[in-house]
Design an enzyme around this catalytic site. Structure first.
Site, PDB file in Angstrom:
ATOM      1  N   ARG A   8       0.799  -1.227   0.000  1.00 21.53           N
ATOM      2  CA  ARG A   8       0.000   0.000   0.000  1.00 21.53           C
ATOM      3  C   ARG A   8       0.834   1.281   0.000  1.00 21.53           C
ATOM      4  O   ARG A   8       0.300   2.365  -0.215  1.00 21.53           O
ATOM      5  CB  ARG A   8      -0.961  -0.002   1.202  1.00 21.53           C
ATOM      6  CG  ARG A   8      -2.209  -0.828   0.939  1.00 21.53           C
ATOM      7  CD  ARG A   8      -3.191  -0.698   2.082  1.00 21.53           C
ATOM      8  NE  ARG A   8      -2.794  -1.516   3.213  1.00 21.53           N
ATOM      9  CZ  ARG A   8      -3.191  -1.301   4.467  1.00 21.53           C
ATOM     10  NH1 ARG A   8      -3.973  -0.271   4.740  1.00 21.53           N
ATOM     11  NH2 ARG A   8      -2.798  -2.092   5.445  1.00 21.53           N
ATOM     12  N   LYS A  15       9.293  -0.940   2.447  1.00 24.58           N
ATOM     13  CA  LYS A  15       8.546  -0.143   3.432  1.00 24.58           C
ATOM     14  C   LYS A  15       9.395   0.290   4.628  1.00 24.58           C
ATOM     15  O   LYS A  15       9.322   1.450   5.062  1.00 24.58           O
ATOM     16  CB  LYS A  15       7.317  -0.912   3.919  1.00 24.58           C
ATOM     17  CG  LYS A  15       6.515  -0.134   4.937  1.00 24.58           C
ATOM     18  CD  LYS A  15       5.153  -0.715   5.186  1.00 24.58           C
ATOM     19  CE  LYS A  15       5.216  -1.950   6.028  1.00 24.58           C
ATOM     20  NZ  LYS A  15       3.869  -2.432   6.372  1.00 24.58           N
ATOM     21  N   GLY A  75       4.196 -15.642   6.688  1.00 24.83           N
ATOM     22  CA  GLY A  75       3.563 -15.210   7.930  1.00 24.83           C
ATOM     23  C   GLY A  75       4.578 -14.811   8.985  1.00 24.83           C
ATOM     24  O   GLY A  75       5.769 -15.092   8.863  1.00 24.83           O
ATOM     25  N   GLY A 139      -5.136  -8.560  16.022  1.00 22.66           N
ATOM     26  CA  GLY A 139      -5.321  -9.798  16.775  1.00 22.66           C
ATOM     27  C   GLY A 139      -5.929  -9.456  18.132  1.00 22.66           C
ATOM     28  O   GLY A 139      -5.488  -8.522  18.804  1.00 22.66           O
ATOM     29  N   GLU A 155      -6.718 -13.862  15.455  1.00 20.73           N
ATOM     30  CA  GLU A 155      -6.654 -12.877  14.370  1.00 20.73           C
ATOM     31  C   GLU A 155      -8.058 -12.489  13.925  1.00 20.73           C
ATOM     32  O   GLU A 155      -8.990 -13.295  14.005  1.00 20.73           O
ATOM     33  CB  GLU A 155      -5.858 -13.445  13.187  1.00 20.73           C
ATOM     34  CG  GLU A 155      -4.392 -13.668  13.481  1.00 20.73           C
ATOM     35  CD  GLU A 155      -3.682 -12.410  13.960  1.00 20.73           C
ATOM     36  OE1 GLU A 155      -3.705 -11.401  13.235  1.00 20.73           O
ATOM     37  OE2 GLU A 155      -3.129 -12.417  15.078  1.00 20.73           O
ATOM     38  N   LYS A 356      30.846  29.492   2.146  1.00 19.78           N
ATOM     39  CA  LYS A 356      31.265  28.094   2.207  1.00 19.78           C
ATOM     40  C   LYS A 356      32.707  28.008   2.670  1.00 19.78           C
ATOM     41  O   LYS A 356      33.560  28.753   2.172  1.00 19.78           O
ATOM     42  CB  LYS A 356      31.137  27.456   0.819  1.00 19.78           C
ATOM     43  CG  LYS A 356      31.448  25.973   0.804  1.00 19.78           C
ATOM     44  CD  LYS A 356      32.196  25.540  -0.457  1.00 19.78           C
ATOM     45  CE  LYS A 356      33.664  25.897  -0.386  1.00 19.78           C
ATOM     46  NZ  LYS A 356      34.480  25.308  -1.446  1.00 19.78           N
ATOM     47  N   ASN A 382      34.310  44.858   5.453  1.00 18.95           N
ATOM     48  CA  ASN A 382      33.043  45.095   4.777  1.00 18.95           C
ATOM     49  C   ASN A 382      33.163  44.566   3.350  1.00 18.95           C
ATOM     50  O   ASN A 382      34.017  45.007   2.589  1.00 18.95           O
ATOM     51  CB  ASN A 382      32.725  46.590   4.769  1.00 18.95           C
ATOM     52  CG  ASN A 382      31.248  46.811   4.475  1.00 18.95           C
ATOM     53  OD1 ASN A 382      30.729  46.273   3.503  1.00 18.95           O
ATOM     54  ND2 ASN A 382      30.590  47.584   5.314  1.00 18.95           N
ATOM     55  N   TYR A 392      38.005  28.722  -7.455  1.00 22.29           N
ATOM     56  CA  TYR A 392      38.182  27.465  -8.178  1.00 22.29           C
ATOM     57  C   TYR A 392      38.735  27.769  -9.557  1.00 22.29           C
ATOM     58  O   TYR A 392      38.138  28.543 -10.322  1.00 22.29           O
ATOM     59  CB  TYR A 392      36.809  26.775  -8.270  1.00 22.29           C
ATOM     60  CG  TYR A 392      36.804  25.411  -8.895  1.00 22.29           C
ATOM     61  CD1 TYR A 392      37.641  24.407  -8.422  1.00 22.29           C
ATOM     62  CD2 TYR A 392      35.939  25.118  -9.955  1.00 22.29           C
ATOM     63  CE1 TYR A 392      37.625  23.143  -8.992  1.00 22.29           C
ATOM     64  CE2 TYR A 392      35.906  23.862 -10.518  1.00 22.29           C
ATOM     65  CZ  TYR A 392      36.748  22.872 -10.041  1.00 22.29           C
ATOM     66  OH  TYR A 392      36.722  21.629 -10.606  1.00 22.29           O
ATOM     67  N   ARG A 445      40.318  47.717 -13.147  1.00 23.88           N
ATOM     68  CA  ARG A 445      39.204  47.704 -14.096  1.00 23.88           C
ATOM     69  C   ARG A 445      39.525  48.706 -15.196  1.00 23.88           C
ATOM     70  O   ARG A 445      40.427  49.539 -15.052  1.00 23.88           O
ATOM     71  CB  ARG A 445      37.890  48.083 -13.399  1.00 23.88           C
ATOM     72  CG  ARG A 445      37.915  49.470 -12.814  1.00 23.88           C
ATOM     73  CD  ARG A 445      36.567  49.907 -12.244  1.00 23.88           C
ATOM     74  NE  ARG A 445      36.645  51.290 -11.834  1.00 23.88           N
ATOM     75  CZ  ARG A 445      36.415  51.742 -10.596  1.00 23.88           C
ATOM     76  NH1 ARG A 445      36.102  50.887  -9.626  1.00 23.88           N
ATOM     77  NH2 ARG A 445      36.497  53.020 -10.332  1.00 23.88           N
TER      78      ARG A 445
HETATM   79  C1  UD1 Z   1       0.086  -8.912  13.240  1.00 23.33           C
HETATM   80  C2  UD1 Z   1      -0.421  -9.858  14.340  1.00 23.33           C
HETATM   81  C3  UD1 Z   1      -1.680  -9.255  14.966  1.00 23.33           C
HETATM   82  C4  UD1 Z   1      -1.374  -7.870  15.507  1.00 23.33           C
HETATM   83  C5  UD1 Z   1      -0.792  -6.986  14.416  1.00 23.33           C
HETATM   84  C6  UD1 Z   1      -0.313  -5.694  14.993  1.00 23.33           C
HETATM   85  C7  UD1 Z   1       0.171 -12.076  13.512  1.00 23.33           C
HETATM   86  C8  UD1 Z   1      -0.326 -13.344  12.914  1.00 23.33           C
HETATM   87  N1  UD1 Z   1      -0.731 -11.138  13.738  1.00 23.33           N
HETATM   88  O1  UD1 Z   1      -0.923  -8.865  12.249  1.00 23.33           O
HETATM   89  O2  UD1 Z   1      -2.132 -10.087  16.012  1.00 23.33           O
HETATM   90  O3  UD1 Z   1      -2.547  -7.281  16.048  1.00 23.33           O
HETATM   91  O4  UD1 Z   1       0.352  -7.624  13.786  1.00 23.33           O
HETATM   92  O5  UD1 Z   1       0.098  -4.840  13.963  1.00 23.33           O
HETATM   93  O6  UD1 Z   1       1.334 -11.963  13.792  1.00 23.33           O
HETATM   94  N2  UD1 Z   1       6.179  -9.822   8.250  1.00 23.33           N
HETATM   95  C9  UD1 Z   1       7.266 -10.507   7.812  1.00 23.33           C
HETATM   96  N3  UD1 Z   1       7.087 -11.684   7.168  1.00 23.33           N
HETATM   97  C10 UD1 Z   1       5.850 -12.218   6.942  1.00 23.33           C
HETATM   98  C11 UD1 Z   1       4.725 -11.502   7.391  1.00 23.33           C
HETATM   99  C12 UD1 Z   1       4.924 -10.306   8.050  1.00 23.33           C
HETATM  100  O7  UD1 Z   1       8.404 -10.072   7.983  1.00 23.33           O
HETATM  101  O8  UD1 Z   1       5.787 -13.314   6.359  1.00 23.33           O
HETATM  102  C13 UD1 Z   1       6.372  -8.557   8.945  1.00 23.33           C
HETATM  103  C14 UD1 Z   1       5.678  -7.398   8.265  1.00 23.33           C
HETATM  104  O9  UD1 Z   1       6.528  -6.777   7.320  1.00 23.33           O
HETATM  105  C15 UD1 Z   1       5.382  -6.478   9.442  1.00 23.33           C
HETATM  106  C16 UD1 Z   1       5.160  -7.442  10.591  1.00 23.33           C
HETATM  107  O10 UD1 Z   1       5.779  -8.652  10.207  1.00 23.33           O
HETATM  108  O11 UD1 Z   1       6.483  -5.683   9.755  1.00 23.33           O
HETATM  109  C17 UD1 Z   1       3.698  -7.648  10.899  1.00 23.33           C
HETATM  110  O12 UD1 Z   1       3.071  -8.188   9.734  1.00 23.33           O
HETATM  111  P1  UD1 Z   1       1.627  -7.802   9.307  1.00 23.33           P
HETATM  112  O13 UD1 Z   1       1.280  -8.477   8.068  1.00 23.33           O
HETATM  113  O14 UD1 Z   1       1.455  -6.332   9.365  1.00 23.33           O
HETATM  114  O15 UD1 Z   1       0.789  -8.480  10.502  1.00 23.33           O
HETATM  115  P2  UD1 Z   1      -0.733  -8.379  10.727  1.00 23.33           P
HETATM  116  O16 UD1 Z   1      -1.409  -9.348   9.865  1.00 23.33           O
HETATM  117  O17 UD1 Z   1      -1.156  -6.976  10.626  1.00 23.33           O
END
Ligand code: UD1
Ligand code: CA
Length: 462
Positions: A8, A15, A75, A139, A155, A356, A382, A392, A445
């Site tokens: 996004r 990010k 995840g 969550g 979640e 500078k 002055n 330069y 001059r």
């Molecule tokens: C997660 C939590 C949720 C919490 C929320 C708070 C889980 C399953 N859920 O949800 O309970 O309320 O954060 O913001 O953890 N990331 C990775 N690799 C991945 C997935 C995510 O590095 O495979 C990183 C993302 O870049 C981010 C962070 O983990 O920095 C959280 O990921 P995000 O997808 O925002 O988690 P949520 O689903 O929002």
């Protein structure tokens, strides 16, 4: 965790490298981690891994950093699983998100303290939580009947209608002993609505092992707000800036409008400092007692001594060499001070004057449309409107020395290396390439000639 894509943001930049207060989001997180006496930080990268890793190495927070890759991203649980090989068994793990920049170190210290049980049971799993009026998307914290310990994090997409009503949410931040974390991570599966390995499921396994799961609940939403879109980034930026503005005002700094100040570094102020609207401070800036900064100034890496006044639209950037402004100096409006500008007390630098790598001694003045580069300027000099140092030669830079009490007329070119002797005068429009003696008037001059009754050419009639 810094593996996410941040779709996004609609940006080419990963990010966690987007900037808040001039610093990458991940930089904020690592700077905070460095305040926790951590042995090391483990950065889990994925999207844009090379760019993220290079940026972390370049910034160097002082904290030893290890990188692990998560490819593909399955995840948050899967993300932390990648770190298992580099986590020492006797350590305490604090899980942070690279896109949650404003968590305070004290909050994390309090969270870590929750891991240590009061008596009997040595370790607990500690979750950072908060109550939200609109918990959508987060969550939910499911507590036991009597309410003091946590049973599960559910979640949004897996929650029952009853659970969706819970307003206490998981922030994404937890503290957990490494040894137990490893055991629980090994048990995660992806049997859930999103088909992901949820880190939050470690709660379930901690409960199954009879380990207490405690919530450290805070009130301040800003500390756990993540950045997913440019709108959220801007909102957090404003929240951060307002906090900094308030800190300054608590110290006695008078801000014309706390909503129109931007700090992208460290600003140290003496007493009775006044800052007008729309000023930006970057890097390390120090303002002495009674300094006044006019509207719309950009000031970076500068040390401005007591009583100096910087008028509107002045741009000061000391970069590495720094800029110093002496006591009672008057700068601007529309002045530009570049790296190595060292201005003594009561120096005046006026509109459209650029300085500078030059030293100006007490009381020297350059008030209009001028350039001083690689120059050493004495006391009370002055320096006339439109005059420049030609420092330069196309290959090398050379110094111009202007001794005490010299008067440089308007529109002069001082071709360096050159020295203008003390008390000397240089006539307007001169191009000076040879040293001048103290006290001398130097003019270089074309002489003025006049032809009487000059007839201008007339248009031919056709
Ligand atoms: C997660 C939590 C949720 C919490 C929320 C708070 C889980 C399953 N859920 O949800 O309970 O309320 O954060 O913001 O953890 N990331 C990775 N690799 C991945 C997935 C995510 O590095 O495979 C990183 C993302 O870049 C981010 C962070 O983990 O920095 C959280 O990921 P995000 O997808 O925002 O988690 P949520 O689903 O929002
Ligand atoms: Ca999120």
């Amino acid at each position: 965790m810094a593996a996410g894509k941040g779709t996004r943001m609609k940006s080419r930049l990963p990010k966690v490298l987007q900037r808040l207060a001039g610093k990458p989001l991940l930089g904020h997180v690592l700077d905070t981690a460095s305040l926790l006496q951590a042995r090391s930080a483990v950065v889990i990268t994925g999207h844009g891994a090379e760019e993220v890793e290079a940026a972390v190495v370049k910034r160097n927070t002082g904290l030893p950093v290890k990188f692990v890759r998560q490819e593909p991203q399955l995840g948050t649980g899967h993300a932390v699983q990648q770190a298992v090989p580099v986590l020492a068994d006797d350590g305490l793990v604090v899980v942070l998100s690279g896109d949650v920049p404003l968590t305070q170190a004290e909050t994390l210290t309090a969270l870590m303290a929750c891991v240590q049980g009061s008596s009997g049971q040595p370790y607990r799993l500690a979750l950072l939580t908060l109550e939200m009026s609109d918990p959508t998307g987060y969550g939910r914290i499911v507590r036991t009947a009597h309410g003091d310990t946590v049973q599960a994090i559910v979640e949004q997409k897996d929650a029952s209608p009853e659970q969706l009503k819970i307003q206490e949410v998981y922030s994404g931040i937890m503290a957990v002993p490494a040894k137990q974390l490893k055991v629980w991570l090994a048990k995660l599966d992806n049997q859930n609505a999103q088909g992901e390995y949820y880190l939050t499921d470690v709660v379930k396994w901690a409960v199954a092992d009879g380990v207490d799961v405690v919530a450290h609940r805070i009130q301040d939403e800003v500390q756990v707000t993540g950045v997913n879109s440019p709108q959220q980034l801007a909102q957090l930026e404003r929240a951060y800036q307002l906090q900094k503005a308030n800190e300054l005002m608590v110290q006695g700094v008078r801000l014309a409008d706390p909503a129109r100040l931007d700090l992208r570094g460290n600003l140290t102020c003496g007493t009775d400092v006044e800052i007008d609207v729309n000023c930006i401070f970057e890097g390390s800036v120090r303002l002495g007692d009674g300094v006044r900064i006019g509207p719309n100034c950009v000031i970076a890496n500068a040390d401005i001594a007591a009583g100096a006044v910087v008028h509107a639209f002045t741009h000061i950037d000391g970069e590495k060499a720094g800029v110093t402004v002496g006591e009672g100096a008057l700068i601007g409006p529309f002045a530009r001070l570049r790296p190595g500008a060292q201005l003594g007390p009561e120096v005046h630098i006026g509109n459209f004057v650029e300085v500078k790598n030059s030293t100006l001694a007490k009381g020297a003045k350059a008030n209009h449309l001028a350039y001083l580069g690689d120059a050493t300027v004495g006391e009370r000099v002055n320096y006339g409107a439109g005059s420049i140092t030609a420092n330069y030669d196309g290959a090398n830079k050379h110094r111009t020395i202007i001794e005490d009490d010299v008067h440089i007329g308007s529109n002069c070119v001082l071709i360096a290396p050159v020295t203008i002797g003390a008390g000397g005068t240089v006539g307007g429009g001169s191009a000076i390439s040879k040293n001048t003696a103290p006290g001398a008037l130097s003019v270089a001059r074309g002489r003025q000639t006049s032809i009487a009754d000059w007839q201008r050419p007339k248009k031919k009639s056709t």
